[in-house]
Design a protein around this motif. Structure first.
Motif, PDB file in Angstrom:
ATOM      1  N   PRO A 110       0.720  -1.235   0.097  1.00  0.00           N
ATOM      2  CA  PRO A 110       0.013  -0.185   0.071  1.00  0.00           C
ATOM      3  C   PRO A 110       0.757   1.456  -0.068  1.00  0.00           C
ATOM      4  O   PRO A 110       0.447   2.120  -0.604  1.00  0.00           O
ATOM      5  N   ARG A 111       2.094   1.305   0.703  1.00  0.00           N
ATOM      6  CA  ARG A 111       2.873   2.321   0.736  1.00  0.00           C
ATOM      7  C   ARG A 111       4.145   2.069  -0.128  1.00  0.00           C
ATOM      8  O   ARG A 111       5.271   2.984   0.220  1.00  0.00           O
ATOM      9  N   ARG A 112       4.251   0.995  -0.999  1.00  0.00           N
ATOM     10  CA  ARG A 112       5.160   0.854  -1.939  1.00  0.00           C
ATOM     11  C   ARG A 112       6.585   0.255  -1.011  1.00  0.00           C
ATOM     12  O   ARG A 112       7.665   0.635  -1.668  1.00  0.00           O
ATOM     13  N   LEU A 113       6.442  -0.269   0.184  1.00  0.00           N
ATOM     14  CA  LEU A 113       7.518  -0.475   0.781  1.00  0.00           C
ATOM     15  C   LEU A 113       7.398  -1.767   1.412  1.00  0.00           C
ATOM     16  O   LEU A 113       7.159  -1.813   2.760  1.00  0.00           O
ATOM     17  N   GLY A 114       7.210  -2.984   0.809  1.00  0.00           N
ATOM     18  CA  GLY A 114       7.308  -4.252   1.438  1.00  0.00           C
ATOM     19  C   GLY A 114       8.683  -4.428   1.805  1.00  0.00           C
ATOM     20  O   GLY A 114       9.529  -4.061   1.652  1.00  0.00           O
ATOM     21  N   VAL A 115       8.759  -5.987   2.388  1.00  0.00           N
ATOM     22  CA  VAL A 115      10.128  -6.239   2.842  1.00  0.00           C
ATOM     23  C   VAL A 115      11.074  -6.266   1.946  1.00  0.00           C
ATOM     24  O   VAL A 115      12.315  -5.945   2.245  1.00  0.00           O
ATOM     25  N   ALA A 116      10.822  -6.609   0.543  1.00  0.00           N
ATOM     26  CA  ALA A 116      12.151  -6.747  -0.332  1.00  0.00           C
ATOM     27  C   ALA A 116      12.562  -5.263  -0.651  1.00  0.00           C
ATOM     28  O   ALA A 116      13.549  -5.280  -0.783  1.00  0.00           O
ATOM     29  N   SER A 117      11.647  -4.427  -0.708  1.00  0.00           N
ATOM     30  CA  SER A 117      12.133  -2.888  -0.916  1.00  0.00           C
ATOM     31  C   SER A 117      12.904  -2.505   0.439  1.00  0.00           C
ATOM     32  O   SER A 117      13.989  -1.915   0.306  1.00  0.00           O
ATOM     33  N   HIS A 118      12.265  -2.692   1.490  1.00  0.00           N
ATOM     34  CA  HIS A 118      12.761  -2.086   2.802  1.00  0.00           C
ATOM     35  C   HIS A 118      14.293  -2.755   2.877  1.00  0.00           C
ATOM     36  O   HIS A 118      15.033  -1.917   3.169  1.00  0.00           O
ATOM     37  N   PHE A 119      14.239  -4.069   2.631  1.00  0.00           N
ATOM     38  CA  PHE A 119      15.685  -4.510   3.116  1.00  0.00           C
ATOM     39  C   PHE A 119      16.591  -4.537   1.887  1.00  0.00           C
ATOM     40  O   PHE A 119      18.020  -4.044   2.162  1.00  0.00           O
ATOM     41  N   GLY A 120      16.088  -4.329   0.759  1.00  0.00           N
ATOM     42  CA  GLY A 120      16.794  -4.077  -0.296  1.00  0.00           C
ATOM     43  C   GLY A 120      17.677  -2.599  -0.224  1.00  0.00           C
ATOM     44  O   GLY A 120      18.837  -2.436  -0.396  1.00  0.00           O
ATOM     45  N   LEU A 121      16.882  -1.673   0.292  1.00  0.00           N
ATOM     46  CA  LEU A 121      17.357  -0.382   0.575  1.00  0.00           C
ATOM     47  C   LEU A 121      18.253  -0.360   1.970  1.00  0.00           C
ATOM     48  O   LEU A 121      19.511   0.269   1.678  1.00  0.00           O
ATOM     49  N   MET A 122      18.492  -1.304   2.734  1.00  0.00           N
ATOM     50  CA  MET A 122      19.115  -1.462   3.869  1.00  0.00           C
ATOM     51  C   MET A 122      20.409  -1.599   3.505  1.00  0.00           C
ATOM     52  O   MET A 122      21.445  -1.489   3.921  1.00  0.00           O
ATOM     53  N   ILE A 123      20.477  -2.977   2.347  1.00  0.00           N
ATOM     54  CA  ILE A 123      21.621  -3.379   1.894  1.00  0.00           C
ATOM     55  C   ILE A 123      22.128  -3.174   0.862  1.00  0.00           C
ATOM     56  O   ILE A 123      23.239  -3.153   0.164  1.00  0.00           O
ATOM     57  N   ASP A 124      21.553  -2.062   0.120  1.00  0.00           N
ATOM     58  CA  ASP A 124      21.603  -1.477  -1.193  1.00  0.00           C
ATOM     59  C   ASP A 124      22.179  -2.357  -2.091  1.00  0.00           C
ATOM     60  O   ASP A 124      23.288  -2.637  -2.700  1.00  0.00           O
ATOM     61  N   THR A 125      21.289  -3.326  -2.389  1.00  0.00           N
ATOM     62  CA  THR A 125      21.516  -4.606  -3.481  1.00  0.00           C
ATOM     63  C   THR A 125      20.485  -4.760  -4.138  1.00  0.00           C
ATOM     64  O   THR A 125      19.303  -4.605  -3.620  1.00  0.00           O
ATOM     65  N   PRO A 151      -0.752  -7.789 -15.416  1.00  0.00           N
ATOM     66  CA  PRO A 151      -0.106  -6.825 -14.448  1.00  0.00           C
ATOM     67  C   PRO A 151      -1.005  -6.691 -13.031  1.00  0.00           C
ATOM     68  O   PRO A 151      -2.186  -6.811 -13.086  1.00  0.00           O
ATOM     69  N   LEU A 152      -0.179  -6.188 -12.052  1.00  0.00           N
ATOM     70  CA  LEU A 152      -0.706  -6.104 -10.797  1.00  0.00           C
ATOM     71  C   LEU A 152      -0.998  -4.447 -10.573  1.00  0.00           C
ATOM     72  O   LEU A 152       0.087  -3.790 -10.764  1.00  0.00           O
ATOM     73  N   MET A 153      -2.211  -3.761 -10.569  1.00  0.00           N
ATOM     74  CA  MET A 153      -2.505  -2.550 -10.853  1.00  0.00           C
ATOM     75  C   MET A 153      -2.800  -1.930  -9.304  1.00  0.00           C
ATOM     76  O   MET A 153      -3.808  -2.924  -8.732  1.00  0.00           O
ATOM     77  N   ASP A 154      -2.641  -0.708  -9.150  1.00  0.00           N
ATOM     78  CA  ASP A 154      -2.998  -0.229  -7.954  1.00  0.00           C
ATOM     79  C   ASP A 154      -3.152   1.454  -8.190  1.00  0.00           C
ATOM     80  O   ASP A 154      -2.174   1.820  -8.465  1.00  0.00           O
ATOM     81  N   LYS A 155      -4.262   2.163  -8.202  1.00  0.00           N
ATOM     82  CA  LYS A 155      -4.453   3.393  -8.337  1.00  0.00           C
ATOM     83  C   LYS A 155      -3.583   3.991  -9.820  1.00  0.00           C
ATOM     84  O   LYS A 155      -3.252   5.063  -9.809  1.00  0.00           O
ATOM     85  N   GLY A 156      -3.911   3.033 -10.740  1.00  0.00           N
ATOM     86  CA  GLY A 156      -3.654   3.563 -12.145  1.00  0.00           C
ATOM     87  C   GLY A 156      -1.988   3.139 -12.137  1.00  0.00           C
ATOM     88  O   GLY A 156      -1.566   3.707 -13.360  1.00  0.00           O
ATOM     89  N   GLU A 157      -1.197   2.675 -11.326  1.00  0.00           N
ATOM     90  CA  GLU A 157       0.108   2.298 -11.396  1.00  0.00           C
ATOM     91  C   GLU A 157       0.352   0.498 -11.291  1.00  0.00           C
ATOM     92  O   GLU A 157      -0.301   0.028 -10.570  1.00  0.00           O
TER      93      GLU A 157
END
Length: 223
Positions: A110-125, A151-157
């Protein structure tokens, strides 16, 4: 628990997610897979990370971290609960992968930050989210044949792909985690299949975490 502060933090972090290809090495020599679960009634968080050679997809290393769970289960904020154990397992690896698959969502949140994004940012990988269930968004069910996608769509994105990896199996939800494009995320998942519903990196991470027969057999041979 200050959910308003956590929500603001999610939105700030989500704005830093890179949704285009920024590979560390192309093609990668090592691809990682990560899986998180909970033990002892949720009091212990367990994270397993595996390393697979590419392109052979041979398991070469695994690490499992168990830590005291740091926060309760709150829908939409799961990454804050899972990333501490993932970070611990990541630190235990003797080598780091150039691409990581995470059992969970990337930007398909919903806020575009699931665990794969959150952890990806933490390890910059470069990181890909591979989830078994929808968290948000709408989609048309893909055709029954293996390889069908929608496609998985939400609010036109578009947030990712709904991809049927195997006939007579529910589809997977594949999304950008960090430093990878949506199309590349799906392409890498497709390259890492070996006849099962899950791609090999997260299939092996789950096998290690759950001590499944395939992992126990591997350990007998290699350890």
């Amino acid at each position: 628990m200050d959910l308003a502060a956590l929500r603001a933090q999610q939105l700030e972090l989500a704005a830093s997610v890179i949704r285009e290809d920024r590979p560390e090495q192309d093609p990668p020599q090592l691809i990682g897979g990560a899986d998180v679960g909970f033990e002892e009634g949720g009091d212990v968080t367990r994270a397993a990370i595996v390393l697979l050679k590419y392109p052979s997809l041979e398991l070469v290393e695994y690490q499992v971290a168990r830590i005291a769970t740091t926060m309760p289960y709150i829908p939409g904020f799961l990454s804050f609960r899972e990333t501490p154990a993932l970070e611990k397992a990541w630190e235990m690896l003797s080598r780091k992968p150039q691409l990581l698959f995470v059992d969970g969502h990337g930007i398909s949140h919903p806020r575009r930050l699931g665990v794969a994004s959150h952890f990806g940012l933490m390890i910059d990988t470069p990181t890909i989210g591979v989830a078994k269930k929808r968290l948000c968004g709408r989609f048309e069910l893909p055709d029954e044949g293996p390889g069908a996608s929608a496609p998985l769509m939400d609010k036109g994105e578009q947030l990712g792909w709904v991809w049927r990896s195997k006939a007579r199996c529910n589809p997977l939800f594949v999304s950008t985690g960090h430093r990878i494009s949506m199309d590349s995320a799906l392409a890498w998942v497709q390259r890492c299949m070996a006849g099962y519903r899950l791609p090999e990196p997260t299939r092996w991470a789950d096998a290690v975490a759950s001590r499944k027969t395939a992992f126990l057999r591997w350990r007998e041979i290699h350890e």
